[in-house]
Write a protein that holds these residues in place. Structure first.
Motif, mmCIF file in Angstrom:
data_model
loop_
_atom_site.group_PDB
_atom_site.id
_atom_site.type_symbol
_atom_site.label_atom_id
_atom_site.label_comp_id
_atom_site.label_asym_id
_atom_site.label_seq_id
_atom_site.Cartn_x
_atom_site.Cartn_y
_atom_site.Cartn_z
ATOM 1 N N PRO A 81 0.820 -1.214 0.000
ATOM 2 C CA PRO A 81 0.000 0.000 0.000
ATOM 3 C C PRO A 81 0.855 1.266 0.000
ATOM 4 O O PRO A 81 1.884 1.335 0.646
ATOM 5 C CB PRO A 81 -0.798 -0.101 1.295
ATOM 6 N N GLN A 82 0.386 2.242 -0.757
ATOM 7 C CA GLN A 82 1.015 3.553 -0.799
ATOM 8 C C GLN A 82 -0.074 4.584 -0.623
ATOM 9 O O GLN A 82 -1.230 4.326 -0.946
ATOM 10 C CB GLN A 82 1.708 3.767 -2.146
ATOM 11 N N GLN A 83 0.283 5.775 -0.140
ATOM 12 C CA GLN A 83 -0.723 6.815 0.030
ATOM 13 C C GLN A 83 -0.101 8.191 -0.035
ATOM 14 O O GLN A 83 1.092 8.358 0.178
ATOM 15 C CB GLN A 83 -1.471 6.635 1.349
ATOM 16 N N ARG A 84 -0.951 9.173 -0.354
ATOM 17 C CA ARG A 84 -0.577 10.582 -0.372
ATOM 18 C C ARG A 84 -1.660 11.329 0.391
ATOM 19 O O ARG A 84 -2.847 11.018 0.261
ATOM 20 C CB ARG A 84 -0.507 11.137 -1.805
ATOM 21 N N THR A 85 -1.292 12.331 1.185
ATOM 22 C CA THR A 85 -2.279 13.117 1.924
ATOM 23 C C THR A 85 -2.016 14.605 1.717
ATOM 24 O O THR A 85 -0.869 15.034 1.570
ATOM 25 C CB THR A 85 -2.253 12.819 3.442
ATOM 26 N N THR A 86 -3.110 15.374 1.708
ATOM 27 C CA THR A 86 -3.051 16.822 1.565
ATOM 28 C C THR A 86 -4.234 17.429 2.311
ATOM 29 O O THR A 86 -5.358 16.917 2.220
ATOM 30 C CB THR A 86 -3.134 17.230 0.080
ATOM 31 N N LEU A 107 -10.566 19.771 5.699
ATOM 32 C CA LEU A 107 -10.472 18.313 5.598
ATOM 33 C C LEU A 107 -9.048 17.900 5.246
ATOM 34 O O LEU A 107 -8.246 18.707 4.794
ATOM 35 C CB LEU A 107 -11.414 17.795 4.507
ATOM 36 N N THR A 108 -8.775 16.618 5.418
ATOM 37 C CA THR A 108 -7.549 16.017 4.907
ATOM 38 C C THR A 108 -7.970 14.981 3.886
ATOM 39 O O THR A 108 -8.842 14.145 4.153
ATOM 40 C CB THR A 108 -6.729 15.357 6.026
ATOM 41 N N LEU A 109 -7.374 15.054 2.691
ATOM 42 C CA LEU A 109 -7.649 14.100 1.615
ATOM 43 C C LEU A 109 -6.505 13.096 1.582
ATOM 44 O O LEU A 109 -5.336 13.474 1.595
ATOM 45 C CB LEU A 109 -7.744 14.821 0.269
ATOM 46 N N ARG A 110 -6.860 11.822 1.536
ATOM 47 C CA ARG A 110 -5.856 10.764 1.412
ATOM 48 C C ARG A 110 -6.180 9.939 0.172
ATOM 49 O O ARG A 110 -7.303 9.473 0.001
ATOM 50 C CB ARG A 110 -5.855 9.868 2.656
ATOM 51 N N THR A 111 -5.186 9.776 -0.695
ATOM 52 C CA THR A 111 -5.316 8.943 -1.884
ATOM 53 C C THR A 111 -4.489 7.696 -1.634
ATOM 54 O O THR A 111 -3.278 7.785 -1.432
ATOM 55 C CB THR A 111 -4.796 9.687 -3.135
ATOM 56 N N GLU A 112 -5.157 6.537 -1.595
ATOM 57 C CA GLU A 112 -4.489 5.274 -1.264
ATOM 58 C C GLU A 112 -4.397 4.388 -2.496
ATOM 59 O O GLU A 112 -5.335 4.327 -3.288
ATOM 60 C CB GLU A 112 -5.298 4.507 -0.211
ATOM 61 N N GLY A 145 1.226 6.097 -11.140
ATOM 62 C CA GLY A 145 0.205 7.098 -11.409
ATOM 63 C C GLY A 145 -0.439 7.675 -10.162
ATOM 64 O O GLY A 145 -1.281 8.569 -10.252
ATOM 65 N N LEU A 146 -0.048 7.185 -8.993
ATOM 66 C CA LEU A 146 -0.665 7.645 -7.749
ATOM 67 C C LEU A 146 -0.524 9.150 -7.551
ATOM 68 O O LEU A 146 -1.485 9.822 -7.182
ATOM 69 C CB LEU A 146 -0.069 6.893 -6.554
ATOM 70 N N ASP A 147 0.652 9.688 -7.807
ATOM 71 C CA ASP A 147 0.852 11.138 -7.629
ATOM 72 C C ASP A 147 -0.073 11.935 -8.543
ATOM 73 O O ASP A 147 -0.642 12.937 -8.123
ATOM 74 C CB ASP A 147 2.303 11.527 -7.906
ATOM 75 N N ALA A 148 -0.241 11.492 -9.775
ATOM 76 C CA ALA A 148 -1.110 12.204 -10.716
ATOM 77 C C ALA A 148 -2.564 12.140 -10.268
ATOM 78 O O ALA A 148 -3.281 13.149 -10.317
ATOM 79 C CB ALA A 148 -0.955 11.634 -12.120
ATOM 80 N N VAL A 149 -3.017 10.971 -9.831
ATOM 81 C CA VAL A 149 -4.404 10.833 -9.362
ATOM 82 C C VAL A 149 -4.626 11.736 -8.152
ATOM 83 O O VAL A 149 -5.638 12.431 -8.052
ATOM 84 C CB VAL A 149 -4.733 9.362 -9.038
ATOM 85 N N HIS A 150 -3.669 11.740 -7.231
ATOM 86 C CA HIS A 150 -3.807 12.577 -6.034
ATOM 87 C C HIS A 150 -3.854 14.058 -6.409
ATOM 88 O O HIS A 150 -4.682 14.803 -5.888
ATOM 89 C CB HIS A 150 -2.651 12.297 -5.063
ATOM 90 N N ALA A 151 -3.001 14.478 -7.330
ATOM 91 C CA ALA A 151 -2.984 15.883 -7.756
ATOM 92 C C ALA A 151 -4.317 16.296 -8.372
ATOM 93 O O ALA A 151 -4.831 17.389 -8.106
ATOM 94 C CB ALA A 151 -1.842 16.122 -8.738
ATOM 95 N N VAL A 152 -4.903 15.416 -9.187
ATOM 96 C CA VAL A 152 -6.199 15.722 -9.798
ATOM 97 C C VAL A 152 -7.288 15.794 -8.722
ATOM 98 O O VAL A 152 -8.133 16.700 -8.727
ATOM 99 C CB VAL A 152 -6.549 14.680 -10.885
ATOM 100 N N ALA A 153 -7.278 14.858 -7.773
ATOM 101 C CA ALA A 153 -8.282 14.863 -6.703
ATOM 102 C C ALA A 153 -8.183 16.136 -5.866
ATOM 103 O O ALA A 153 -9.203 16.759 -5.536
ATOM 104 C CB ALA A 153 -8.123 13.624 -5.824
ATOM 105 N N VAL A 154 -6.968 16.544 -5.533
ATOM 106 C CA VAL A 154 -6.786 17.788 -4.778
ATOM 107 C C VAL A 154 -7.313 18.971 -5.584
ATOM 108 O O VAL A 154 -8.027 19.824 -5.058
ATOM 109 C CB VAL A 154 -5.293 17.992 -4.398
ATOM 110 N N ALA A 155 -6.985 19.011 -6.869
ATOM 111 C CA ALA A 155 -7.434 20.120 -7.713
ATOM 112 C C ALA A 155 -8.964 20.188 -7.789
ATOM 113 O O ALA A 155 -9.533 21.279 -7.862
ATOM 114 C CB ALA A 155 -6.845 19.985 -9.109
#
Length: 162
Positions: A81-86, A107-112, A145-155
């Protein structure tokens, strides 16, 4: 623009050809004429003097079609598992979640990423409970692609100005 020498087989200059008005040269080249035809190139690659194209090593060019995640200092590539939070601020209408309905505010967004799936979760900032974002789960073949998905979700979800 100057002229360039074009060579044929055996490094002899290729004869100059002038296009004809009737298009017979083009028809002959495509097999539409009455004369014999030869098979054209089978690839889009360029060759010199009819030699087959050779593959090129472009190591160090910074790109690879078979890219793998960077190797951490320990030596083995990152797996599991990997994750990014913002931290984000939900826009008007908040963020719809499966468990709690609409959540709003800070809120805090986490993309797992795990097992070929990416999942978006949110929590109220500094809270303990995480909520799955409605519609925020999909297949992701490459964990790179996790970083790209997280960036789009944050945007999409971070709307501090409304």
């Amino acid at each position: 623009m100057g002229e360039q020498a074009v060579t044929g087989a055996g490094a002899t200059p290729a004869p100059k050809q002038m296009p004809d008005a009737g298009g017979e040269d083009a028809a002959a080249a495509t097999g539409g004429g009455a004369g014999p035809t030869t098979a054209g190139p089978t690839t889009a690659g360029m060759t010199v003097d009819g030699a087959p194209a050779a593959s090129a090593d472009v190591s160090g060019a910074g790109m690879s079609a078979d890219a793998v995640p960077a190797t951490p200092a320990g030596g083995a590539p990152a797996v599991g598992p990997q994750q990014r939070t913002t931290d984000i601020t939900a826009g008007p209408g908040g963020v719809m979640t499966d468990e709690a309905g609409v959540v709003t505010g800070e809120l805090t967004l986490r993309t797992e990423y795990a097992d070929g799936q990416v999942t978006l979760r949110v929590q109220y900032k500094d809270a303990d409970e995480w909520y799955a974002v409605t519609g925020g789960k999909t297949a992701l073949a490459d964990p790179a692609g996790l970083d790209a998905v997280h960036a789009v979700a944050v945007a999409l979800l971070d709307r501090p100005e409304g």
